[in-house]
Enzyme design. Sequence first.
Site, PDB file in Angstrom:
ATOM      1  N   ASP A 216      -6.895   3.270   1.849  1.00  0.00           N
ATOM      2  CA  ASP A 216      -5.981   2.500   2.684  1.00  0.00           C
ATOM      3  C   ASP A 216      -6.387   2.751   4.141  1.00  0.00           C
ATOM      4  O   ASP A 216      -6.781   3.861   4.489  1.00  0.00           O
ATOM      5  CB  ASP A 216      -4.538   2.982   2.505  1.00  0.00           C
ATOM      6  N   ASP A 259      -0.137   2.205   3.296  1.00  0.00           N
ATOM      7  CA  ASP A 259       0.656   2.633   2.147  1.00  0.00           C
ATOM      8  C   ASP A 259       1.534   3.807   2.546  1.00  0.00           C
ATOM      9  O   ASP A 259       1.099   4.716   3.261  1.00  0.00           O
ATOM     10  CB  ASP A 259      -0.247   3.016   0.970  1.00  0.00           C
ATOM     11  N   ARG A 311       2.133  -7.864  -1.519  1.00  0.00           N
ATOM     12  CA  ARG A 311       2.675  -6.633  -0.959  1.00  0.00           C
ATOM     13  C   ARG A 311       2.919  -6.723   0.557  1.00  0.00           C
ATOM     14  O   ARG A 311       2.235  -6.062   1.338  1.00  0.00           O
ATOM     15  CB  ARG A 311       1.757  -5.434  -1.234  1.00  0.00           C
TER      16      ARG A 311
HETATM   17 CA    CA Z   1      -3.349   3.009  -1.712  1.00  0.00          CA
END
Ligand code: CA
Length: 438
Positions: A216, A259, A311
């Site tokens: 991420d 995240d 998301r």
């Molecule tokens: Ca992740």
Amino acid sequence: MSHRRRSLSLVALAGMLGLTLSTPAGAEPRDVGRDISRDTLAADDGWAAADGGTTGGSTADAAHVLTVRNRSELVRALDGGSDTPKIIRIAGTIDANTGDDGEKLDCDDYATGGYELKKYLAAHDPRSWGSARPSGPQEEARQASAAKQAERIELAVGSHTTIVGLKGAVLKGASLQLRGSDHVIIRNLELRDAYDCFPVWQPNTGGLGDWKTAYDNIWLRGSTHVWIDHVTISDQGHPDEDEPTYFGRNHLRHDGLLDITNASDLVTVSWSRFADHDKGLLIGNGDTATGDRGRLRVTLHHNQFENVVQRAPRVRFGQVHLYNNRYVVPADAHDYRYALGISTESAVYAENNAFTTPGHVEAADLVKSWNGTALHQTGTLFNGYPVDLLAIHNAYNSGSERDLTADVGWTPTLHQKIDSAVRADREVARGAGAGRLR
Ligand code: CA
């Protein structure tokens, strides 16, 4: 020329010369014009303002205010994720895929133990390999190679840290990792392309199997009091849609843009741009992560999600206040999935968000639920018209999704002025992202 003007140009000059000017004791950041290094979060600005607010590295002494221009300087300034109050100012473009001597590293430089994508694919073709997890020499070599890349690009950000970008600053290829960190501020910075050289094949994901990637751009684990503001995060340079298909699945290179997991708490994400990416922003990464219960409290306001497939965010457990965000789905977005993911025990309170989509993406596509039970939403604008996302979800949800109620069990109190969706749409288009602080 006023005295204030003169201070401004001295700071600018110092920046160009690579000098670091520390703020004189007692001086407000405003005294040096655009220097935001010692800013702290406003007292009412979302969940990160709770429980004493978010101060980042604002108390850093002069020795810990550093301007960095390359990976080595950045690594030195981050100090292994230490808790010493520190302010790190990023100048120019820093590429995390860089060796200690400053040489650019590419995937071949990390590959070790005989790893070759062609051989990896040959070894794990589902038609011969089946559905067992990859193992054997190529998987071992992949793991060793991945560890070499991780050692370069995973950068630990410790407590009491402020990271700001100077004009035009870009951090490429890095995964900023906050693990158990308290009081972190990241502002005015563009983060690009946290590219995974060595995705792993997961045969049992989603029926068809899928490629799993590691990085991420920013990952919060067990971290608290975090303010992320005026950042721009995207896959710029390596869009996943340009990657080939292996085993019938897109060979993905990127995981999340941001995240927030493992009982992180008290986070505000404001005036940022999330763009050109598949899995945008995940809050809570497992239905069985009950340690997240009562945590994962996040405010997202005045952010732009443009060409993000899914998301934006997907939420488990958290109380998430989502207001005045702007969503743009481009006309050629043929792989679009959803914006708001309502999952286990999530409590999303959405107000005055604006969505612009092409004709083939309907209002019913914007919300998806898995084990979720509730969504509060008001003031939503869809292609310029007011809509009730909850009523639409309940009218059109598929067999596997159940109806959601409007009662999420809480009402946000920590927030700044909530604009109409019309106004927010305009203001966010103009003011969100790195380089747009006013
Ligand atoms: Ca992740």
